[in-house]
Structure formats: C-alpha cells, structure tokens
Design a protein around this motif. Structure first.
Motif, short mmCIF file in Angstrom:
data_model
loop_
_atom_site.label_atom_id
_atom_site.label_comp_id
_atom_site.label_asym_id
_atom_site.label_seq_id
_atom_site.Cartn_x
_atom_site.Cartn_y
_atom_site.Cartn_z
N ILE A 77 0.84 -1.19 0.00
CA ILE A 77 0.00 0.00 0.00
C ILE A 77 0.88 1.24 0.00
CG2 ILE A 77 -1.94 -1.13 1.13
CD1 ILE A 77 -1.12 0.36 3.70
N SER A 78 0.30 2.33 -0.44
CA SER A 78 0.98 3.61 -0.50
C SER A 78 0.13 4.63 0.25
CB SER A 78 1.15 4.01 -1.96
OG SER A 78 1.73 5.28 -2.07
N ILE A 79 0.74 5.30 1.24
CA ILE A 79 0.02 6.29 2.04
C ILE A 79 0.72 7.63 1.89
CG2 ILE A 79 -0.69 7.00 4.35
CD1 ILE A 79 -0.91 4.07 5.08
N THR A 80 -0.03 8.62 1.39
CA THR A 80 0.48 9.95 1.23
C THR A 80 0.07 10.79 2.43
OG1 THR A 80 0.30 9.78 -1.16
CG2 THR A 80 0.48 12.00 -0.24
N ARG A 85 -5.25 0.44 -3.08
CA ARG A 85 -3.93 0.40 -2.43
C ARG A 85 -3.31 1.76 -2.20
NH1 ARG A 85 -1.65 -4.93 -5.51
NH2 ARG A 85 -3.29 -6.28 -4.71
N ASN A 86 -3.99 2.82 -2.61
CA ASN A 86 -3.47 4.18 -2.43
C ASN A 86 -4.36 4.93 -1.47
OD1 ASN A 86 -1.34 3.88 -4.32
ND2 ASN A 86 -2.83 4.11 -5.96
N PHE A 87 -3.76 5.53 -0.45
CA PHE A 87 -4.51 6.20 0.61
C PHE A 87 -3.87 7.54 0.93
CE2 PHE A 87 -4.87 1.64 1.17
CZ PHE A 87 -6.24 1.46 1.27
N MET A 88 -4.63 8.38 1.63
CA MET A 88 -4.13 9.66 2.13
C MET A 88 -4.40 9.73 3.62
SD MET A 88 -4.92 12.40 -0.84
CE MET A 88 -3.67 13.51 -0.24
#
Length: 136
Positions: A19-22, A91-94
């Motif tokens: 996952i990717s968390i910005t 899979r992309n979150f903020m």
C-alpha cells in the motif's frame, strides 16, 4: 512420497498487499506491505511509525487516534478504524489529521480535502503544497 507444506502466507491470514500512504505536506508516499485483513487503525499506527523512523517532515506526533485514512478513489468518507484495509480493494490512501472540532469533515465554506466533486482534494492538495514551497 513428498508431503505438501503450505507457505506461511497461505495459512488463512489473507493476502499481503503493497500500500501507499500519502501524508499531506510530506515529500512522498510511504510504502509498505500489509495483510489485507489488517485493521485501518493498525495501518495508521504502522504508517506513523515508519514516517517518524524516516525522519520526515512535518512532524506528526505519535497518537494515531488523531488521524484518519482516506481513499481518494473510493469516495469522500474516511475509513473506519475497525474496517479492514483490503475491504475497498484499493492500495493508495491519504492520511489526514482530524479536525479540532472532533468531526472528520469541514463545512465552513473553505476548501477542504473532503469536498464533493471530481478533483477537489487534488486542488486543495496542490494549493497547500504551493503555499509551503513559496514560504521557504
């Protein structure tokens, strides 16, 4: 005769995903592998620990209960802390800090990442980044 030995990730724990968390104001996303069945609260805690370990700015603190996780492509609602991270299939979150009023939304007429409409969070994000760059 060979006996079949199941791999560790096939023992009923679910699939592991990247996952990717910005984090707003940070240089780039944090990426790490989690189990699809892991709770959102645990993922926020892991992300904040990784963020602090890397020495990123702005400093977030250590209380993960002050933050909410959004999925920009799945709507404007924050993920609940007891939901599983794989429940939306994205899979992309903020990661955002909760508002000081105890609500997750801001309806004071100012532009916020939670406004409805296509691309509104992107506009807000770009404006916040440009303010930080212009002030240095």
């Amino acid at each position: 005769m060979l006996l079949y030995k199941p791999k560790k990730n096939q023992t009923g724990k679910g699939n592991r995903i990247l996952i990717s968390i910005t984090v707003l104001g940070s240089a780039g996303p944090i990426r790490f592998v989690v189990n699809e069945e892991e709770l959102v609260a645990d993922v926020i805690d892991t992300a904040m620990k990784a963020y602090a370990r890397e020495g990123r700015l702005p400093v977030l603190g250590s209380d993960f209960s002050n933050f909410v996780l959004y999925c920009p492509s799945a709507g404007t609602e924050a993920l609940g802390p007891w939901e599983t991270i794989g429940s939306l299939g994205v899979r992309n979150f903020m990661l955002f800090k909760k508002s000081s009023q105890g609500e997750n939304t801001v309806d004071d007429g100012k532009q916020s990442p939670i406004r409805k409409g296509a691309g509104s969070w992107k506009t807000w994000f770009n404006k916040s980044i440009s303010r930080k760059i212009a002030s240095h």
